[in-house]
Design a protein around this motif. Structure first.
Motif, PDB file in Angstrom:
ATOM      1  N   GLY A   1       0.804  -1.215   0.000  1.00 40.01           N
ATOM      2  CA  GLY A   1       0.000   0.000   0.000  1.00 40.01           C
ATOM      3  C   GLY A   1       0.835   1.262   0.000  1.00 40.01           C
ATOM      4  O   GLY A   1       2.048   1.235  -0.248  1.00 40.01           O
ATOM      5  N   GLU A   2       0.157   2.365   0.305  1.00 42.07           N
ATOM      6  CA  GLU A   2       0.796   3.673   0.325  1.00 42.07           C
ATOM      7  C   GLU A   2       0.099   4.485   1.416  1.00 42.07           C
ATOM      8  O   GLU A   2      -1.080   4.803   1.286  1.00 42.07           O
ATOM      9  CB  GLU A   2       0.585   4.328  -1.043  1.00 42.07           C
ATOM     10  N   VAL A   3       0.824   4.763   2.485  1.00 44.34           N
ATOM     11  CA  VAL A   3       0.186   5.389   3.650  1.00 44.34           C
ATOM     12  C   VAL A   3       0.985   6.609   4.081  1.00 44.34           C
ATOM     13  O   VAL A   3       2.212   6.570   4.119  1.00 44.34           O
ATOM     14  CB  VAL A   3       0.105   4.362   4.818  1.00 44.34           C
ATOM     15  N   GLU A   4       0.247   7.674   4.417  1.00 43.34           N
ATOM     16  CA  GLU A   4       0.919   8.828   5.022  1.00 43.34           C
ATOM     17  C   GLU A   4       0.585   8.857   6.510  1.00 43.34           C
ATOM     18  O   GLU A   4      -0.580   8.839   6.901  1.00 43.34           O
ATOM     19  CB  GLU A   4       0.471  10.137   4.361  1.00 43.34           C
ATOM     20  N   VAL A   5       1.630   8.870   7.312  1.00 41.50           N
ATOM     21  CA  VAL A   5       1.470   8.925   8.759  1.00 41.50           C
ATOM     22  C   VAL A   5       1.656  10.391   9.149  1.00 41.50           C
ATOM     23  O   VAL A   5       2.668  10.991   8.798  1.00 41.50           O
ATOM     24  CB  VAL A   5       2.558   8.042   9.417  1.00 41.50           C
ATOM     25  N   VAL A   6       0.662  10.963   9.839  1.00 41.54           N
ATOM     26  CA  VAL A   6       0.796  12.373  10.230  1.00 41.54           C
ATOM     27  C   VAL A   6       0.796  12.517  11.749  1.00 41.54           C
ATOM     28  O   VAL A   6       0.398  11.608  12.462  1.00 41.54           O
ATOM     29  CB  VAL A   6      -0.307  13.268   9.596  1.00 41.54           C
ATOM     30  N   ASN A   7       1.249  13.702  12.199  1.00 42.37           N
ATOM     31  CA  ASN A   7       1.426  13.983  13.626  1.00 42.37           C
ATOM     32  C   ASN A   7       2.459  13.028  14.232  1.00 42.37           C
ATOM     33  O   ASN A   7       2.214  12.404  15.270  1.00 42.37           O
ATOM     34  CB  ASN A   7       0.092  13.882  14.386  1.00 42.37           C
ATOM     35  N   CYS A   8       3.607  12.916  13.567  1.00 46.25           N
ATOM     36  CA  CYS A   8       4.662  12.048  14.107  1.00 46.25           C
ATOM     37  C   CYS A   8       5.990  12.817  14.112  1.00 46.25           C
ATOM     38  O   CYS A   8       6.062  13.939  13.608  1.00 46.25           O
ATOM     39  CB  CYS A   8       4.788  10.785  13.261  1.00 46.25           C
ATOM     40  N   VAL A   9       7.012  12.219  14.688  1.00 41.74           N
ATOM     41  CA  VAL A   9       8.344  12.846  14.691  1.00 41.74           C
ATOM     42  C   VAL A   9       9.284  11.922  13.902  1.00 41.74           C
ATOM     43  O   VAL A   9       9.746  10.904  14.432  1.00 41.74           O
ATOM     44  CB  VAL A   9       8.875  13.046  16.130  1.00 41.74           C
ATOM     45  N   PRO A  10       9.556  12.239  12.617  1.00 39.68           N
ATOM     46  CA  PRO A  10      10.364  11.334  11.799  1.00 39.68           C
ATOM     47  C   PRO A  10      11.719  10.982  12.419  1.00 39.68           C
ATOM     48  O   PRO A  10      12.147   9.829  12.337  1.00 39.68           O
ATOM     49  CB  PRO A  10      10.515  12.099  10.481  1.00 39.68           C
TER      50      PRO A  10
ATOM     51  N   GLU B   1       9.854   2.816  -0.229  1.00 45.05           N
ATOM     52  CA  GLU B   1      10.053   4.256  -0.506  1.00 45.05           C
ATOM     53  C   GLU B   1       9.512   5.069   0.656  1.00 45.05           C
ATOM     54  O   GLU B   1       8.341   4.912   1.033  1.00 45.05           O
ATOM     55  CB  GLU B   1       9.268   4.658  -1.758  1.00 45.05           C
ATOM     56  N   ILE B   2      10.345   5.931   1.204  1.00 40.68           N
ATOM     57  CA  ILE B   2       9.918   6.724   2.361  1.00 40.68           C
ATOM     58  C   ILE B   2      10.263   8.191   2.134  1.00 40.68           C
ATOM     59  O   ILE B   2      11.400   8.522   1.806  1.00 40.68           O
ATOM     60  CB  ILE B   2      10.592   6.204   3.641  1.00 40.68           C
ATOM     61  N   VAL B   3       9.251   9.040   2.301  1.00 38.47           N
ATOM     62  CA  VAL B   3       9.478  10.483   2.171  1.00 38.47           C
ATOM     63  C   VAL B   3       9.029  11.149   3.472  1.00 38.47           C
ATOM     64  O   VAL B   3       7.882  10.995   3.890  1.00 38.47           O
ATOM     65  CB  VAL B   3       8.682  11.072   0.974  1.00 38.47           C
ATOM     66  N   CYS B   4       9.965  11.863   4.107  1.00 39.10           N
ATOM     67  CA  CYS B   4       9.643  12.493   5.396  1.00 39.10           C
ATOM     68  C   CYS B   4       9.329  13.968   5.225  1.00 39.10           C
ATOM     69  O   CYS B   4      10.030  14.678   4.503  1.00 39.10           O
ATOM     70  CB  CYS B   4      10.834  12.381   6.345  1.00 39.10           C
ATOM     71  N   GLY B   5       8.282  14.430   5.911  1.00 39.00           N
ATOM     72  CA  GLY B   5       8.015  15.856   6.043  1.00 39.00           C
ATOM     73  C   GLY B   5       8.431  16.271   7.446  1.00 39.00           C
ATOM     74  O   GLY B   5       9.083  15.503   8.157  1.00 39.00           O
ATOM     75  N   ALA B   6       8.023  17.486   7.861  1.00 41.38           N
ATOM     76  CA  ALA B   6       8.411  17.940   9.198  1.00 41.38           C
ATOM     77  C   ALA B   6       7.769  17.063  10.271  1.00 41.38           C
ATOM     78  O   ALA B   6       8.409  16.698  11.253  1.00 41.38           O
ATOM     79  CB  ALA B   6       8.005  19.392   9.380  1.00 41.38           C
ATOM     80  N   SER B   7       6.496  16.715  10.081  1.00 44.71           N
ATOM     81  CA  SER B   7       5.822  15.878  11.088  1.00 44.71           C
ATOM     82  C   SER B   7       4.980  14.795  10.410  1.00 44.71           C
ATOM     83  O   SER B   7       3.917  14.422  10.876  1.00 44.71           O
ATOM     84  CB  SER B   7       4.943  16.737  11.983  1.00 44.71           C
ATOM     85  N   SER B   8       5.460  14.344   9.251  1.00 48.34           N
ATOM     86  CA  SER B   8       4.718  13.303   8.523  1.00 48.34           C
ATOM     87  C   SER B   8       5.694  12.390   7.796  1.00 48.34           C
ATOM     88  O   SER B   8       6.841  12.777   7.527  1.00 48.34           O
ATOM     89  CB  SER B   8       3.776  13.957   7.506  1.00 48.34           C
ATOM     90  N   ILE B   9       5.231  11.182   7.486  1.00 44.04           N
ATOM     91  CA  ILE B   9       6.068  10.237   6.738  1.00 44.04           C
ATOM     92  C   ILE B   9       5.176   9.526   5.722  1.00 44.04           C
ATOM     93  O   ILE B   9       4.135   8.954   6.093  1.00 44.04           O
ATOM     94  CB  ILE B   9       6.706   9.168   7.668  1.00 44.04           C
ATOM     95  N   LYS B  10       5.596   9.584   4.448  1.00 43.64           N
ATOM     96  CA  LYS B  10       4.858   8.826   3.414  1.00 43.64           C
ATOM     97  C   LYS B  10       5.610   7.533   3.162  1.00 43.64           C
ATOM     98  O   LYS B  10       6.829   7.555   2.935  1.00 43.64           O
ATOM     99  CB  LYS B  10       4.810   9.625   2.113  1.00 43.64           C
ATOM    100  N   THR B  11       4.909   6.425   3.181  1.00 47.24           N
ATOM    101  CA  THR B  11       5.539   5.122   2.953  1.00 47.24           C
ATOM    102  C   THR B  11       4.873   4.444   1.768  1.00 47.24           C
ATOM    103  O   THR B  11       3.647   4.289   1.745  1.00 47.24           O
ATOM    104  CB  THR B  11       5.370   4.212   4.203  1.00 47.24           C
ATOM    105  N   LYS B  12       5.689   4.064   0.789  1.00 46.99           N
ATOM    106  CA  LYS B  12       5.153   3.341  -0.367  1.00 46.99           C
ATOM    107  C   LYS B  12       5.878   2.006  -0.458  1.00 46.99           C
ATOM    108  O   LYS B  12       7.108   1.950  -0.311  1.00 46.99           O
ATOM    109  CB  LYS B  12       5.386   4.163  -1.633  1.00 46.99           C
ATOM    110  N   HIS B  13       5.112   0.942  -0.698  1.00 47.13           N
ATOM    111  CA  HIS B  13       5.678  -0.406  -0.653  1.00 47.13           C
ATOM    112  C   HIS B  13       6.827  -0.604  -1.643  1.00 47.13           C
ATOM    113  O   HIS B  13       6.947   0.119  -2.631  1.00 47.13           O
ATOM    114  CB  HIS B  13       4.581  -1.434  -0.923  1.00 47.13           C
ATOM    115  N   ALA B  14       7.630  -1.606  -1.381  1.00 46.74           N
ATOM    116  CA  ALA B  14       8.787  -1.897  -2.231  1.00 46.74           C
ATOM    117  C   ALA B  14       8.397  -2.884  -3.321  1.00 46.74           C
ATOM    118  O   ALA B  14       7.493  -3.691  -3.141  1.00 46.74           O
ATOM    119  CB  ALA B  14       9.882  -2.521  -1.378  1.00 46.74           C
TER     120      ALA B  14
END
Ligand code: UD1
Length: 417
Positions: free
Chosen positions: A248-257, A273-286
């Protein structure tokens, strides 16, 4: 007893909001014993360990003014009892966190000694040695730790092993001790740094939290605590792995990368695949998911609290991985349950050798501890067919509304009472 039923095979998609950290709020609740007046906590996760800790504080005499949504207002000035009974401590080991604050405020404490637990013996000898170093007399009578001291006195305390709750317990006790305490070989977990920050805001004098050496100048009193609990890093990583195992592809918000850096590194090594924002992380499967080795360590190493969930991910990877557990001696009980779902795992001492398989299949399985339950739910989400997970009271101890959050991401998951 409740069961969780998962119909697997659906890629999770969407956004999930992370709750406050269980392991951060438990010591903060215990620290309210050190204060007088109304303590106000926000972003408190509604999980069973939190309600148990609040019950324990109420049992000691604290007044709970308010627990609505994620806000707790608690007045600990009315505490008059100094005994934590067996029935509360036996449901939650972290109850022993009241020992340090009770000794510091009242000069006495009687706390049931926590027994062993599913993942290891988990003694608290290092907490007790620390209190003795600060001048307390500690005895064991009828299954209870009994501590007495006229006034705790600052001292140099060396932890043989890095202990998270041990560091928190001593840091709280030393905050109201006379003089300077130096804690050597301290835990560096974000929850320890957070506790120090919050105690300092209440008037404590703590330096060095986040490093091996924490120096505490005792003060005579602390003001009430007012804080927002930091996001739960273990919940954060659990949803990242959920995205990876369900393709899948999930964005986790309100977190501390930064708090999940070691996991991010390992997931990237596995091709996720992982892309970090200031308080979010997007995870896309391999594609494909690669096998990688891990070894658990105290922070900032790879957390033992991710080991089970990572093992689930490795059961689906394309090669063979070695998962080494160095923090707890018996933390592989999920491996046999994953085996019932088709995983290929061999345990050799402290290492699990996981040979990846293209698919897991649904099966009835049993949760044995908190993070093991999460790993089985993740496996159920990835598997073909239906997985029924029993003994899910473990999951309710530490994950807020897990079924609801997963359903929002598209999972077919429900609880049967
Ligand atoms: C905390 C976390 C838990 C996490 C663990 C390790 C909380 C409420 N719980 O548990 O989620 O899995 O850290 O990151 O924050 N030890 C001793 N003597 C002691 C204390 C500990 O030998 O007096 C050993 C333990 O048996 C274990 C190791 O030290 O092998 C680490 O344990 P510790 O850090 O104390 O774990 P907890 O604080 O109980």
């Amino acid at each position: 007893m409740d069961k969780i039923i998962v119909e697997g095979g659906i890629p999770l998609k969407g956004t999930v909001t992370i709750s406050g950290s269980k392991n951060a709020v438990l010591p903060i609740l215990a620290a309210t014993i050190l204060t007088s007046g109304k303590n106000e906590l926000e972003n408190v996760p509604r999980v069973r360990d939190v309600t148990t800790m609040i019950e324990l504080l109420q049992d000691l005499g604290a007044e709970l003014d308010f627990f609505e949504k994620d806000k707790v207002v608690l007045d600990s000035s009315s505490i008059y009892k100094t005994e934590a009974p067996y029935d509360l401590v036996s449901t939650m080991r972290a109850s022993c966190l009241v020992l340090g604050p009770l000794l510091a405020r009242f000069g006495k404490a009687r706390v049931s000694l926590p027994g062993g637990c599913a993942i290891g013996a988990r003694p608290i000898n290092l907490h007790l040695k620390g209190f003795r170093d600060l001048g307390a007399e500690i005895d064991l009578n009828n299954g209870y730790i009994e501590g007495t001291v006229k006034k705790l006195k600052g001292a140099r305390v060396f932890f043989d092993t890095v202990t998270v709750t041990g560091t928190a317990n001593l840091m709280m006790a030393a905050s109201l001790a006379e003089g300077e305490t130096i804690l050597e070989n301290s835990a560096k977990e974000p929850e320890i740094v957070f506790l120090a920050e919050i105690l300092n805001r209440a008037g404590a004098k703590i330096e060095g939290a986040g490093s091996d050496t924490i120096i505490i100048q005792g003060v005579s009193s602390l003001k009430p605590i007012s804080c927002r609990i930091l996001p739960d890093r273990i919940e954060t990583g659990t949803y990242m792995i959920a995205a990876a195992v369900t393709e899948g592809e999930v964005e986790v918000v309100n977190c501390v990368p930064e708090h999940v850096e070691s996991l991010i590194q390992k997931m990237r090594e596995a091709g996720v695949e992982i892309v970090c924002g200031a308080s979010s992380i997007k995870t896309k499967h391999a594609n494909p998911l690669l096998s990688v080795d891990i070894k658990t360590h105290p922070y900032p190493g790879f957390p033992t609290d991710f080991q089970a969930q990572f093992m689930t991910m490795m059961t689906l990877a394309s090669g063979q991985s070695a998962i080494m557990e160095t923090v707890f001696e018996n933390r592989f009980m999920h491996a046999a349950e994953l085996g019932r779902m088709g995983a290929n795992i061999i345990i050799e001492g402290h290492t699990a050798i996981v040979k990846g398989t293209p698919n897991l299949c649904g099966a009835p399985v049993m949760a044995t501890d908190l993070r093991a339950s999460a790993s089985l739910i993740l496996a159920g989400l990835a598997a073909k067919g239906e997985t029924v997970i029993s003994r899910v009271y473990h999951i309710d101890r530490g994950y807020e509304e897990m079924e609801k959050k997963l359903s929002k991401l598209g999972a077919n998951i429900r609880r049967s009472k």
